[in-house]
Write a protein that holds these residues in place. Structure first.
Motif, PDB file in Angstrom:
ATOM      1  N   ALA A 292       0.833  -1.200   0.000  1.00 36.55           N
ATOM      2  CA  ALA A 292       0.000   0.000   0.000  1.00 36.55           C
ATOM      3  C   ALA A 292       0.867   1.249   0.000  1.00 36.55           C
ATOM      4  O   ALA A 292       1.965   1.278   0.574  1.00 36.55           O
ATOM      5  CB  ALA A 292      -0.911  -0.012   1.228  1.00 36.55           C
ATOM      6  N   ALA A 293       0.380   2.294  -0.664  1.00 37.57           N
ATOM      7  CA  ALA A 293       1.061   3.579  -0.687  1.00 37.57           C
ATOM      8  C   ALA A 293       0.574   4.421   0.480  1.00 37.57           C
ATOM      9  O   ALA A 293      -0.620   4.728   0.593  1.00 37.57           O
ATOM     10  CB  ALA A 293       0.798   4.294  -2.018  1.00 37.57           C
ATOM     11  N   ALA A 294       1.494   4.783   1.371  1.00 34.22           N
ATOM     12  CA  ALA A 294       1.127   5.626   2.500  1.00 34.22           C
ATOM     13  C   ALA A 294       0.683   6.999   2.003  1.00 34.22           C
ATOM     14  O   ALA A 294       1.213   7.504   1.001  1.00 34.22           O
ATOM     15  CB  ALA A 294       2.321   5.773   3.442  1.00 34.22           C
ATOM     16  N   PRO A 295      -0.289   7.606   2.651  1.00 32.87           N
ATOM     17  CA  PRO A 295      -0.722   8.945   2.246  1.00 32.87           C
ATOM     18  C   PRO A 295       0.446   9.926   2.261  1.00 32.87           C
ATOM     19  O   PRO A 295       1.276   9.905   3.171  1.00 32.87           O
ATOM     20  CB  PRO A 295      -1.775   9.312   3.287  1.00 32.87           C
ATOM     21  N   ALA A 296       0.506  10.783   1.254  1.00 33.91           N
ATOM     22  CA  ALA A 296       1.601  11.754   1.146  1.00 33.91           C
ATOM     23  C   ALA A 296       1.164  13.094   1.746  1.00 33.91           C
ATOM     24  O   ALA A 296       0.133  13.637   1.345  1.00 33.91           O
ATOM     25  CB  ALA A 296       1.993  11.948  -0.309  1.00 33.91           C
ATOM     26  N   PRO A 297       1.918  13.618   2.704  1.00 36.21           N
ATOM     27  CA  PRO A 297       1.566  14.928   3.266  1.00 36.21           C
ATOM     28  C   PRO A 297       1.575  16.014   2.187  1.00 36.21           C
ATOM     29  O   PRO A 297       2.385  15.978   1.254  1.00 36.21           O
ATOM     30  CB  PRO A 297       2.669  15.174   4.300  1.00 36.21           C
ATOM     31  N   ASP A 298       0.699  16.980   2.332  1.00 38.79           N
ATOM     32  CA  ASP A 298       0.596  18.044   1.334  1.00 38.79           C
ATOM     33  C   ASP A 298       1.838  18.930   1.294  1.00 38.79           C
ATOM     34  O   ASP A 298       2.096  19.602   0.291  1.00 38.79           O
ATOM     35  CB  ASP A 298      -0.627  18.922   1.617  1.00 38.79           C
ATOM     36  N   ASP A 299       2.611  18.948   2.385  1.00 44.50           N
ATOM     37  CA  ASP A 299       3.753  19.854   2.442  1.00 44.50           C
ATOM     38  C   ASP A 299       5.062  19.222   1.967  1.00 44.50           C
ATOM     39  O   ASP A 299       6.141  19.786   2.171  1.00 44.50           O
ATOM     40  CB  ASP A 299       3.929  20.397   3.861  1.00 44.50           C
ATOM     41  N   LEU A 300       4.997  18.060   1.324  1.00 41.89           N
ATOM     42  CA  LEU A 300       6.221  17.475   0.769  1.00 41.89           C
ATOM     43  C   LEU A 300       6.804  18.395  -0.299  1.00 41.89           C
ATOM     44  O   LEU A 300       6.060  19.064  -1.033  1.00 41.89           O
ATOM     45  CB  LEU A 300       5.926  16.109   0.151  1.00 41.89           C
ATOM     46  N   PRO A 301       8.138  18.434  -0.439  1.00 44.15           N
ATOM     47  CA  PRO A 301       8.740  19.258  -1.496  1.00 44.15           C
ATOM     48  C   PRO A 301       8.433  18.678  -2.873  1.00 44.15           C
ATOM     49  O   PRO A 301       8.184  17.481  -3.024  1.00 44.15           O
ATOM     50  CB  PRO A 301      10.227  19.193  -1.190  1.00 44.15           C
ATOM     51  N   VAL A 302       8.433  19.540  -3.865  1.00 44.86           N
ATOM     52  CA  VAL A 302       8.272  19.130  -5.250  1.00 44.86           C
ATOM     53  C   VAL A 302       9.644  19.110  -5.905  1.00 44.86           C
ATOM     54  O   VAL A 302      10.439  20.043  -5.729  1.00 44.86           O
ATOM     55  CB  VAL A 302       7.338  20.094  -6.010  1.00 44.86           C
ATOM     56  N   VAL A 303       9.964  18.038  -6.625  1.00 46.43           N
ATOM     57  CA  VAL A 303      11.244  17.951  -7.325  1.00 46.43           C
ATOM     58  C   VAL A 303      11.247  18.967  -8.462  1.00 46.43           C
ATOM     59  O   VAL A 303      10.349  18.963  -9.316  1.00 46.43           O
ATOM     60  CB  VAL A 303      11.487  16.531  -7.870  1.00 46.43           C
ATOM     61  N   THR A 304      12.241  19.844  -8.463  1.00 48.47           N
ATOM     62  CA  THR A 304      12.369  20.890  -9.476  1.00 48.47           C
ATOM     63  C   THR A 304      13.750  20.809 -10.098  1.00 48.47           C
ATOM     64  O   THR A 304      14.420  19.779 -10.023  1.00 48.47           O
ATOM     65  CB  THR A 304      12.155  22.271  -8.855  1.00 48.47           C
ATOM     66  N   TYR A 305      14.194  21.929 -10.691  1.00 47.23           N
ATOM     67  CA  TYR A 305      15.546  21.987 -11.251  1.00 47.23           C
ATOM     68  C   TYR A 305      16.602  22.070 -10.158  1.00 47.23           C
ATOM     69  O   TYR A 305      17.757  21.746 -10.379  1.00 47.23           O
ATOM     70  CB  TYR A 305      15.647  23.200 -12.174  1.00 47.23           C
ATOM     71  N   ASP A 306      16.198  22.498  -8.959  1.00 46.08           N
ATOM     72  CA  ASP A 306      17.132  22.518  -7.832  1.00 46.08           C
ATOM     73  C   ASP A 306      17.446  21.088  -7.399  1.00 46.08           C
ATOM     74  O   ASP A 306      16.696  20.157  -7.727  1.00 46.08           O
ATOM     75  CB  ASP A 306      16.520  23.290  -6.661  1.00 46.08           C
ATOM     76  N   PRO A 307      18.538  20.875  -6.650  1.00 47.15           N
ATOM     77  CA  PRO A 307      18.864  19.518  -6.200  1.00 47.15           C
ATOM     78  C   PRO A 307      17.684  18.850  -5.503  1.00 47.15           C
ATOM     79  O   PRO A 307      16.979  19.461  -4.696  1.00 47.15           O
ATOM     80  CB  PRO A 307      20.038  19.741  -5.242  1.00 47.15           C
ATOM     81  N   ALA A 308      17.444  17.582  -5.829  1.00 44.19           N
ATOM     82  CA  ALA A 308      16.303  16.850  -5.291  1.00 44.19           C
ATOM     83  C   ALA A 308      16.484  16.595  -3.794  1.00 44.19           C
ATOM     84  O   ALA A 308      17.607  16.553  -3.280  1.00 44.19           O
ATOM     85  CB  ALA A 308      16.150  15.523  -6.027  1.00 44.19           C
ATOM     86  N   PRO A 309      15.381  16.423  -3.068  1.00 40.38           N
ATOM     87  CA  PRO A 309      15.479  16.089  -1.637  1.00 40.38           C
ATOM     88  C   PRO A 309      16.238  14.782  -1.432  1.00 40.38           C
ATOM     89  O   PRO A 309      16.272  13.908  -2.311  1.00 40.38           O
ATOM     90  CB  PRO A 309      14.012  15.953  -1.209  1.00 40.38           C
ATOM     91  N   GLY A 310      16.849  14.625  -0.268  1.00 41.56           N
ATOM     92  CA  GLY A 310      17.594  13.421   0.052  1.00 41.56           C
ATOM     93  C   GLY A 310      16.689  12.297   0.513  1.00 41.56           C
ATOM     94  O   GLY A 310      15.476  12.460   0.671  1.00 41.56           O
ATOM     95  N   GLY A 311      17.289  11.136   0.766  1.00 44.01           N
ATOM     96  CA  GLY A 311      16.561   9.993   1.294  1.00 44.01           C
ATOM     97  C   GLY A 311      16.130   8.977   0.264  1.00 44.01           C
ATOM     98  O   GLY A 311      15.677   7.894   0.619  1.00 44.01           O
ATOM     99  N   PHE A 312      16.254   9.300  -1.028  1.00 41.00           N
ATOM    100  CA  PHE A 312      15.854   8.347  -2.067  1.00 41.00           C
ATOM    101  C   PHE A 312      16.926   7.275  -2.236  1.00 41.00           C
ATOM    102  O   PHE A 312      18.118   7.536  -2.047  1.00 41.00           O
ATOM    103  CB  PHE A 312      15.609   9.076  -3.386  1.00 41.00           C
ATOM    104  N   PRO A 313      16.527   6.056  -2.612  1.00 40.71           N
ATOM    105  CA  PRO A 313      17.498   4.957  -2.714  1.00 40.71           C
ATOM    106  C   PRO A 313      18.434   5.114  -3.908  1.00 40.71           C
ATOM    107  O   PRO A 313      18.124   5.804  -4.890  1.00 40.71           O
ATOM    108  CB  PRO A 313      16.613   3.721  -2.865  1.00 40.71           C
TER     109      PRO A 313
END
Length: 303
Positions: free
Chosen positions: A68-89
């Motif tokens: 199951a996909a956990a609900p995503a909080p509305d305040d998560l960052p959006v991936v843009t041209y700036d460096p992506a958020p950390g934590g991805f595998p």
């Protein structure tokens, strides 16, 4: 020179250009003028050497459950041209040169997770800098699809089913750092190879899989009057590049002279001849995969 954020930094760019330094794409200019590019033209070169075919995907068992996909909080960052958020595998196959023949395009904002049924870390929007986002698919599991992450190096994101569509990606670019060679493949077969310039010591062209994010017109004459491809990759060491290039992406572009082709002289970008760049601009669509390796086991037949 294409600078991050401010058009007023062009003056500094000209000074750096005089010393052969500026070779990264700035976020602001790419963000304002990035385009998807023209429809691919017919291939005129005969295909020759083939890359290994992608393995068949396993057929899921009917009894296999979908995490199951956990609900995503509305305040998560959006991936843009700036460096992506950390934590991805990490990308499980950064040096894998098998073609990534299918891409994923969000049809609306979709949450990106660190694994099937894992944590939502960011959102992928349908566009980045006004250009439709297409990311290559690297893996599938029941109910989940992994893609190369934009604005990051050797990272993937997992997306649940829905809110995206798939597109065919017939082309691939393989760059070999040791022989300074770029080879364009279509449907797994080599079409053409070129000698290229790559990153200087301390600012080496990043290894691993990335992709064509979009294209931008050249803002200065040093680019030879030919459009530039912005890639999904960023410098491995952002602090090593000149201050005016902080926040920029790695690019694939030409130069006003071919005198430095075959040398390590750029800030990480891949520098191609003007004629070669024009051909790739006519053929490649956003989402086309690019993989940078030290050297292939055998030279392409076109080399």
């Amino acid at each position: 020179m294409l600078f991050d954020r401010l058009f007023s930094r062009w003056t500094l760019g000209w000074l750096l250009a005089a010393f052969g330094v500026p070779l990264l794409l700035g976020a602001a200019l790419v963000g304002r003028s990035l385009t998807g590019g023209a429809s691919p033209a017919p291939v005129v070169a005969a295909p020759t050497a083939a890359l290994p075919p992608a393995p068949d995907e396993p057929t899921p068992s009917p009894a296999e459950s979908v995490p199951a996909a956990a609900p995503a909080p509305d305040d998560l960052p959006v991936v843009t041209y700036d460096p992506a958020p950390g934590g991805f595998p990490a990308d499980p196959g950064p040096a894998d040169t098998r073609p990534l023949a299918e891409g994923l395009t969000p049809t609306r904002t979709v949450a990106a997770y660190d694994g099937p049924g894992g944590r939502p870390l960011a959102f992928l929007a349908p566009t980045i800098s006004g250009v439709e986002l297409t990311v290559p698919i690297v893996e599938r599991r029941v109910g989940w699809t992994a893609v190369l992450l934009p604005s990051a190096n050797r990272r993937i994101a997992w997306l649940p089913a829905g809110n995206w569509r798939t597109v065919a990606l017939p082309d691939q670019i393989v760059v070999e750092r040791r022989p300074h060679r770029l080879t364009w493949y279509r449907d797994g077969r080599a079409v053409r190879s070129w000698e290229v310039s790559l990153g200087m010591p301390g600012q080496s062209t990043p290894l691993g899989r990335t992709f064509v994010l979009g294209r931008t017109p050249p803002p200065q004459d040093v680019y030879g009057g030919v459009d530039i491809f912005a890639l999904g990759a960023i410098p491995d060491d952002p602090g090593a590049v000149p201050t005016g290039l902080r926040g920029a992406h790695i690019g694939l572009h030409s130069w006003y002279t071919d005198a430095t082709i075959g040398k390590n002289v750029t800030n990480g970008c891949i520098r191609l001849t003007r004629s070669g760049q024009r051909q790739l601009l006519a053929e490649l669509r956003p989402g086309t995969s690019v993989v940078v390796v030290d050297q292939l086991p055998a030279s392409p037949a076109t080399a």
